[in-house]
Design a protein around this motif. Structure first.
Motif, PDB file in Angstrom:
ATOM      1  N   LYS A  59       1.063  -3.783 -30.525  1.00  0.00           N
ATOM      2  CA  LYS A  59      -0.090  -4.368 -30.926  1.00  0.00           C
ATOM      3  C   LYS A  59      -0.149  -5.702 -30.761  1.00  0.00           C
ATOM      4  O   LYS A  59       0.990  -6.445 -31.112  1.00  0.00           O
ATOM      5  N   PRO A  60      -1.085  -6.467 -30.506  1.00  0.00           N
ATOM      6  CA  PRO A  60      -2.595  -5.868 -30.268  1.00  0.00           C
ATOM      7  C   PRO A  60      -2.763  -5.978 -28.751  1.00  0.00           C
ATOM      8  O   PRO A  60      -3.801  -5.497 -28.286  1.00  0.00           O
ATOM      9  N   ASP A  61      -1.802  -6.426 -27.780  1.00  0.00           N
ATOM     10  CA  ASP A  61      -1.925  -6.542 -26.379  1.00  0.00           C
ATOM     11  C   ASP A  61      -1.935  -4.981 -25.805  1.00  0.00           C
ATOM     12  O   ASP A  61      -2.827  -4.722 -24.808  1.00  0.00           O
ATOM     13  N   ILE A  62      -1.242  -4.263 -26.240  1.00  0.00           N
ATOM     14  CA  ILE A  62      -1.238  -2.738 -25.594  1.00  0.00           C
ATOM     15  C   ILE A  62      -1.320  -1.742 -26.805  1.00  0.00           C
ATOM     16  O   ILE A  62      -0.773  -1.747 -27.911  1.00  0.00           O
ATOM     17  N   GLU A  63      -2.337  -1.009 -26.685  1.00  0.00           N
ATOM     18  CA  GLU A  63      -2.754  -0.150 -27.554  1.00  0.00           C
ATOM     19  C   GLU A  63      -2.102   1.217 -27.384  1.00  0.00           C
ATOM     20  O   GLU A  63      -2.279   1.681 -26.148  1.00  0.00           O
ATOM     21  N   VAL A  64      -1.357   1.644 -28.388  1.00  0.00           N
ATOM     22  CA  VAL A  64      -0.629   2.988 -28.360  1.00  0.00           C
ATOM     23  C   VAL A  64      -1.462   4.068 -28.797  1.00  0.00           C
ATOM     24  O   VAL A  64      -2.024   4.208 -29.767  1.00  0.00           O
ATOM     25  N   LEU A  65      -1.535   4.935 -27.931  1.00  0.00           N
ATOM     26  CA  LEU A  65      -2.009   6.325 -28.209  1.00  0.00           C
ATOM     27  C   LEU A  65      -1.134   7.371 -28.268  1.00  0.00           C
ATOM     28  O   LEU A  65      -0.308   7.593 -27.339  1.00  0.00           O
ATOM     29  N   ALA A  66      -0.741   8.070 -29.228  1.00  0.00           N
ATOM     30  CA  ALA A  66       0.092   9.223 -29.655  1.00  0.00           C
ATOM     31  C   ALA A  66      -0.510  10.576 -29.327  1.00  0.00           C
ATOM     32  O   ALA A  66      -1.332  10.735 -30.091  1.00  0.00           O
ATOM     33  N   VAL A  67       0.212  11.473 -28.612  1.00  0.00           N
ATOM     34  CA  VAL A  67      -0.359  12.716 -28.350  1.00  0.00           C
ATOM     35  C   VAL A  67       0.083  13.506 -29.419  1.00  0.00           C
ATOM     36  O   VAL A  67       1.249  13.726 -29.607  1.00  0.00           O
ATOM     37  N   GLN A  68      -0.856  14.409 -30.088  1.00  0.00           N
ATOM     38  CA  GLN A  68      -0.373  15.489 -31.187  1.00  0.00           C
ATOM     39  C   GLN A  68      -0.524  16.786 -30.588  1.00  0.00           C
ATOM     40  O   GLN A  68      -1.522  17.289 -30.434  1.00  0.00           O
ATOM     41  N   TYR A  69       0.692  17.340 -30.193  1.00  0.00           N
ATOM     42  CA  TYR A  69       0.473  18.853 -30.062  1.00  0.00           C
ATOM     43  C   TYR A  69       0.017  19.720 -31.223  1.00  0.00           C
ATOM     44  O   TYR A  69       0.368  19.325 -32.216  1.00  0.00           O
ATOM     45  N   PRO A  70      -0.114  20.865 -30.843  1.00  0.00           N
ATOM     46  CA  PRO A  70      -0.707  21.801 -31.736  1.00  0.00           C
ATOM     47  C   PRO A  70       0.160  22.315 -32.411  1.00  0.00           C
ATOM     48  O   PRO A  70       1.564  22.410 -31.853  1.00  0.00           O
ATOM     49  N   THR A  78      -1.827  24.348 -38.432  1.00  0.00           N
ATOM     50  CA  THR A  78      -2.349  25.614 -38.781  1.00  0.00           C
ATOM     51  C   THR A  78      -2.965  26.225 -37.302  1.00  0.00           C
ATOM     52  O   THR A  78      -3.179  27.193 -37.283  1.00  0.00           O
ATOM     53  N   GLU A  79      -2.736  25.568 -36.507  1.00  0.00           N
ATOM     54  CA  GLU A  79      -3.190  25.826 -35.116  1.00  0.00           C
ATOM     55  C   GLU A  79      -1.953  26.282 -34.138  1.00  0.00           C
ATOM     56  O   GLU A  79      -1.005  26.151 -34.442  1.00  0.00           O
ATOM     57  N   PRO A  80      -2.329  27.418 -33.428  1.00  0.00           N
ATOM     58  CA  PRO A  80      -1.349  27.982 -32.675  1.00  0.00           C
ATOM     59  C   PRO A  80      -0.599  27.137 -31.661  1.00  0.00           C
ATOM     60  O   PRO A  80      -1.272  26.099 -31.355  1.00  0.00           O
ATOM     61  N   VAL A  81       0.861  27.155 -31.526  1.00  0.00           N
ATOM     62  CA  VAL A  81       1.402  26.373 -30.607  1.00  0.00           C
ATOM     63  C   VAL A  81       1.207  26.747 -29.258  1.00  0.00           C
ATOM     64  O   VAL A  81       0.567  27.800 -29.063  1.00  0.00           O
ATOM     65  N   VAL A  82       1.555  25.855 -28.332  1.00  0.00           N
ATOM     66  CA  VAL A  82       1.496  25.990 -27.032  1.00  0.00           C
ATOM     67  C   VAL A  82       2.617  25.995 -26.304  1.00  0.00           C
ATOM     68  O   VAL A  82       3.603  25.320 -26.423  1.00  0.00           O
ATOM     69  N   ARG A  83       2.817  27.064 -25.558  1.00  0.00           N
ATOM     70  CA  ARG A  83       4.285  27.605 -24.984  1.00  0.00           C
ATOM     71  C   ARG A  83       4.333  27.120 -23.551  1.00  0.00           C
ATOM     72  O   ARG A  83       4.995  27.729 -22.657  1.00  0.00           O
ATOM     73  N   SER A  84       3.729  26.368 -23.046  1.00  0.00           N
ATOM     74  CA  SER A  84       3.517  25.913 -21.526  1.00  0.00           C
ATOM     75  C   SER A  84       3.550  24.392 -21.512  1.00  0.00           C
ATOM     76  O   SER A  84       2.437  23.920 -22.001  1.00  0.00           O
ATOM     77  N   VAL A  85       4.349  23.879 -20.542  1.00  0.00           N
ATOM     78  CA  VAL A  85       4.181  22.444 -20.247  1.00  0.00           C
ATOM     79  C   VAL A  85       2.920  22.238 -19.532  1.00  0.00           C
ATOM     80  O   VAL A  85       2.107  21.142 -19.637  1.00  0.00           O
ATOM     81  N   GLU A  86       2.435  22.978 -18.621  1.00  0.00           N
ATOM     82  CA  GLU A  86       1.270  22.911 -17.893  1.00  0.00           C
ATOM     83  C   GLU A  86      -0.121  22.983 -18.705  1.00  0.00           C
ATOM     84  O   GLU A  86      -1.042  22.105 -18.611  1.00  0.00           O
TER      85      GLU A  86
END
Length: 252
Positions: free
Chosen positions: A46-57, A64-72
């Motif tokens: 920061k601040p020149d590059i804003e990082v967005l981090a992906v949160q998997y279920p 509490t959400e079901p996991v995802v078992r596929s890369v696709e």
């Protein structure tokens, strides 16, 4: 100005909002990992590059959400979540399993005519460098043993029965996603690919990492660092500098 669609996405964690950032780095975690793994990266860029981090279920605020078992499927749903953030150039970064998810997400963006600025893949052999692996079929002890072999996870986490019960199903599902992934032939990415690797990584050799060159019609580079699968923990400053310079050279 941030839209309500951006704010509502469970898939995207935004640790250090920067309305003036020229570009964004979207980070995809490793198997068993979570968005918070990239908090230090966000703070450093920061601040020149804003990082967005992906949160998997299935983890942290999405436990509490079901996991995802596929890369696709992970890539498909992450791509949907990224679209509102594409008002600025996006670079995708993925470590280990996250490298495959980032790659598949980049393919989807490219198919839509909006490829990312670049893709950075870390700690992962190329999509066409296959090994027969079955960690997700092991018993709990076998999975914990694999975690210890790779490092990156505090082994004390598995000593607490409640924490162990939360972690192991997520790790098993992520390994299933990785180990059942099969590359689907298609056009090479039209954007550059940068591969990062620890020179002693047990799950990706230098030769296997070089295979990423086949998956871009643009520039390819491979940078190695001393260390194993989680080399980026031991060389965080050097890795962040490499990422920053790579993005700067593409967005100048």
């Amino acid at each position: 100005m941030t839209s309500s669609v951006q704010e509502k996405s469970a898939w995207i964690q935004r640790f250090h909002p920067s309305e003036d950032a020229r570009t964004r780095l979207v980070c995809f975690p490793h198997a068993g990992g979570a968005a918070t793994f990239f908090h230090p990266v966000s703070a450093a860029l920061k601040p020149d590059i804003e990082v967005l981090a992906v949160q998997y279920p299935g983890r942290q605020d999405r436990r509490t959400e079901p996991v995802v078992r596929s890369v696709e499927e992970l890539a498909h749903r992450a791509t949907e979540a990224m679209r509102p953030w594409a008002d600025r150039p996006l670079t995708l970064f993925g470590h280990s399993m996250g490298a495959l998810v980032a790659f598949e997400a980049a393919r989807r963006l490219a198919d839509e005519g909006a490829p990312p600025l670049s893709v950075i893949v870390s700690g992962r052999r190329s999509p066409t460098s296959h090994r027969d692996e079955n960690v997700h079929r092991r018993d709990d002890r076998g999975i914990v043993s694999e975690m210890a072999r790779l490092g990156g996870t505090d082994p004390r986490a598995f000593e607490d029965p409640e924490l162990r019960a939360l972690l192991l199903p997520v790790i098993r599902a992520d390994y299933e996603a990785v180990e059942t992934y099969r590359y689907r032939p298609g056009p090479a990415l039209p954007c550059p690919v940068l591969a990062l690797l620890g020179d002693a990584d047990p799950v990706a050799s230098v030769e296997e990492a070089h295979g990423w060159a086949e998956h871009t019609s643009a520039e390819f580079a491979l940078h190695t660092f001393p260390g194993g699968h989680f080399y980026l923990n031991d060389h965080a400053a050097a890795v962040i500098t490499t990422v920053r310079e790579h993005i700067a050279s593409r967005s100048a």
